[in-house]
Design an enzyme around this catalytic site. Structure first.
Site, mmCIF file in Angstrom:
data_model
loop_
_atom_site.group_PDB
_atom_site.id
_atom_site.type_symbol
_atom_site.label_atom_id
_atom_site.label_comp_id
_atom_site.label_asym_id
_atom_site.label_seq_id
_atom_site.Cartn_x
_atom_site.Cartn_y
_atom_site.Cartn_z
ATOM 1 N N SER A 94 0.815 -1.208 0.000
ATOM 2 C CA SER A 94 0.000 0.000 0.000
ATOM 3 C C SER A 94 0.855 1.267 0.000
ATOM 4 O O SER A 94 1.519 1.571 -0.977
ATOM 5 C CB SER A 94 -0.960 -0.042 1.196
ATOM 6 O OG SER A 94 -1.870 1.029 1.138
ATOM 7 N N ASP A 237 -1.957 6.197 -3.449
ATOM 8 C CA ASP A 237 -0.854 5.450 -2.845
ATOM 9 C C ASP A 237 -0.496 4.280 -3.765
ATOM 10 O O ASP A 237 -0.967 4.200 -4.909
ATOM 11 C CB ASP A 237 -1.227 4.978 -1.439
ATOM 12 C CG ASP A 237 -2.477 4.112 -1.431
ATOM 13 O OD1 ASP A 237 -3.256 4.164 -2.396
ATOM 14 O OD2 ASP A 237 -2.679 3.374 -0.456
ATOM 15 N N ASP A 239 -1.219 1.074 -3.973
ATOM 16 C CA ASP A 239 -2.230 0.142 -4.491
ATOM 17 C C ASP A 239 -3.530 0.847 -4.851
ATOM 18 O O ASP A 239 -4.530 0.196 -5.133
ATOM 19 C CB ASP A 239 -2.494 -0.995 -3.496
ATOM 20 C CG ASP A 239 -3.131 -0.522 -2.203
ATOM 21 O OD1 ASP A 239 -2.945 0.661 -1.833
ATOM 22 O OD2 ASP A 239 -3.809 -1.329 -1.532
ATOM 23 N N ASP A 241 -5.820 2.591 -3.243
ATOM 24 C CA ASP A 241 -7.062 2.553 -2.460
ATOM 25 C C ASP A 241 -7.268 3.845 -1.675
ATOM 26 O O ASP A 241 -8.179 3.933 -0.849
ATOM 27 C CB ASP A 241 -7.120 1.322 -1.542
ATOM 28 C CG ASP A 241 -6.101 1.357 -0.408
ATOM 29 O OD1 ASP A 241 -5.210 2.237 -0.398
ATOM 30 O OD2 ASP A 241 -6.191 0.482 0.490
#
Length: 451
Positions: A94, A237, A239, A241
């Site tokens: 992440s 970020d 990933d 999300d």
């Protein structure tokens, strides 16, 4: 839980996180799930392919077929799980620095595994009890190429595409070299926006900036907004999300501010929203204004998801939830933090007024965040002991739902260990900036003295 924190398990690749460990996680997950097919996907980190190879091998060894999605944003993976009714082993760290990687487990319902299921997986990992398949029953692997495109198409069909297109918005987009670079530029262009980008090449070295979308990492995005006369800046970020915003003047909008603005647009009287214990007073004020209920959980998406599902079971309506780090849920759409979708919901607000005006009602608070690193468990124990003593002697009743939160009426401070990094985090908020800084400094001094 010993292995899984507030959002999966993470560590420095080759040190805390190794291919051997990921193999064991995959074998344990495949054993617990008892499914015929499991998804494996990753973000752009340089170690991602190595770890997805380990995960696919572990799953195949317990007789599970593997759908390999390649590089894909977390919300795209979650959507695939939900639609195809298959669970996933997702390799991502992440927002963590480039040298980190991690493992997140998603159920066949498209929702991160709840704590009881994670504990069962942990039991199998620690005991090394796996349902190893015979030589002629091992799993097979297939490549899936459509997951990212299908994810974009679903979002286009869900948001108010016409309203956004009619606003003729220019979007400055910074996917941060992460998985969102494969989906967000096309998504916003297909919404009818003019899109200018930076750091939009997938690159696990993250050469343009660190993956975490915080102010100190996003200076170039603010400059891009000003240089291109964009209406808004959006950053993700690693990933994708999360979504963090800049206004039309190139000024950073705090995540707590955008959460409050989106909550105000979607909450009605009688609704409930869920946030973590580091919630800003901004969201508290919104709930008071509209007559909504605010539920607090320990920090981490897993905890927020669990509480939302509990509230649904009780008949509550939860149209929006999340944390002030840019990770916002719209549960009626899907129970996942989705940076691209969050950005689109913010664009819907910009159809009526500029980003600076959207943010203006929620900018009267100042936030301070301090991270203290530790190298040994003894250091961590010493700092947490000092935090407990500080909270016990403070002129405020501590909330111990996750660490120690002290509310003073005009301000609050929270200290807690990170669930993903070897850090103790201190958060403080007040209407007066010096007041917030003083609160954070007081806790920091106590913890540093103990360390």
């Amino acid at each position: 839980m010993k292995l899984f924190g507030s959002s999966g398990t993470r560590g420095v690749a080759g040190e805390q996180l190794t291919p051997e460990f990921v193999l064991r996680v995959a074998k344990a997950a495949g054993t617990v799930w008892d499914e015929d097919r499991v998804v494996v996907a990753r973000d752009t980190r340089t170690t991602g392919e190595m770890f997805t190879n380990a995960a696919a091998s572990g799953l195949a060894s317990v007789g599970v077929d593997v759908d390999r999605l390649g590089v894909s944003p977390t919300p795209a993976v979650v959507r695939y799980c939900d639609v195809e009714n298959v669970p996933a082993v997702l390799i991502t760290a992440s927002h963590n620095p480039p040298e980190y990687n991690g493992v997140k487990l998603v159920g066949a319902d498209g929702v991160e595994l709840p704590v009881p299921r994670l504990e069962r997986v942990e039991e199998h990992i620690l005991a090394e009890t796996f349902d190893v398949a015979e030589w002629d029953e091992v799993g097979e692997t297939r490549r899936v190429e459509s997951a990212n495109r299908d994810y974009v198409d679903e979002m286009l069909a869900t948001v108010d595409r016409e309203k956004i297109a009619d606003a003729n918005l220019t979007v400055a987009l910074d996917p941060g070299h992460g998985a969102g670079a494969l989906t967000s530029p096309d998504f916003y262009r297909e919404l009818g926006c003019d899109v200018v980008t930076l750091n939009a090449q997938p690159d696990g070295h993250f050469p343009g900036r660190e993956p975490e979308p915080v102010r100190k990492n996003l200076g170039d995005l603010g400059r891009l907004v000003r240089a291109t006369d964009a209406d808004v800046g959006i950053a993700h970020d690693g990933d994708a999300d999360r979504a963090i915003f800049f206004d039309e003047h190139g000024e950073y909008i705090q995540g707590d501010t955008s959460l409050a603005a989106l909550a105000a647009a979607h909450l009605d009287e009688g609704d409930t929203t869920v946030a973590a214990v580091n919630v800003s007073q901004r969201l508290v004020d919104v709930c008071d204004d509209v007559g909504a209920t605010l539920e607090l959980t320990p920090i981490g998406s897993t905890n927020i998801i669990t509480r939302i599902r509990e509230l649904w079971a009780e008949g509550a309506t939860v149209p929006v939830a999340g944390e002030g780090n840019g990770g916002i849920f719209f549960p009626d759409y899907r129970l996942v933090r989705d940076g691209a979708f969050i950005g689109a919901k913010f664009l819907e607000l910009l159809a009526d007024r500029p980003a600076s005006e959207v943010a203006a009602p929620y900018t009267d608070y100042h936030n301070v965040r301090v991270n203290l690193t530790y190298e040994t468990e003894a250091e961590l124990d010493a700092m947490l002991g000092a935090a407990e003593e500080y909270a016990r002697s403070a002129d405020a009743e501590p909330n111990t739902k996750d660490g120690y939160r002290l509310d003073y009426g005009d301000a609050w401070v929270l200290v807690r260990p990170s669930g993903t990094e070897p850090k103790v985090r201190i958060y403080a908020e007040a209407r007066d900036e010096s007041r917030a800084q003083d609160l954070a400094d007081g806790v920091r001094e106590a913890l540093e003295a103990a360390r």
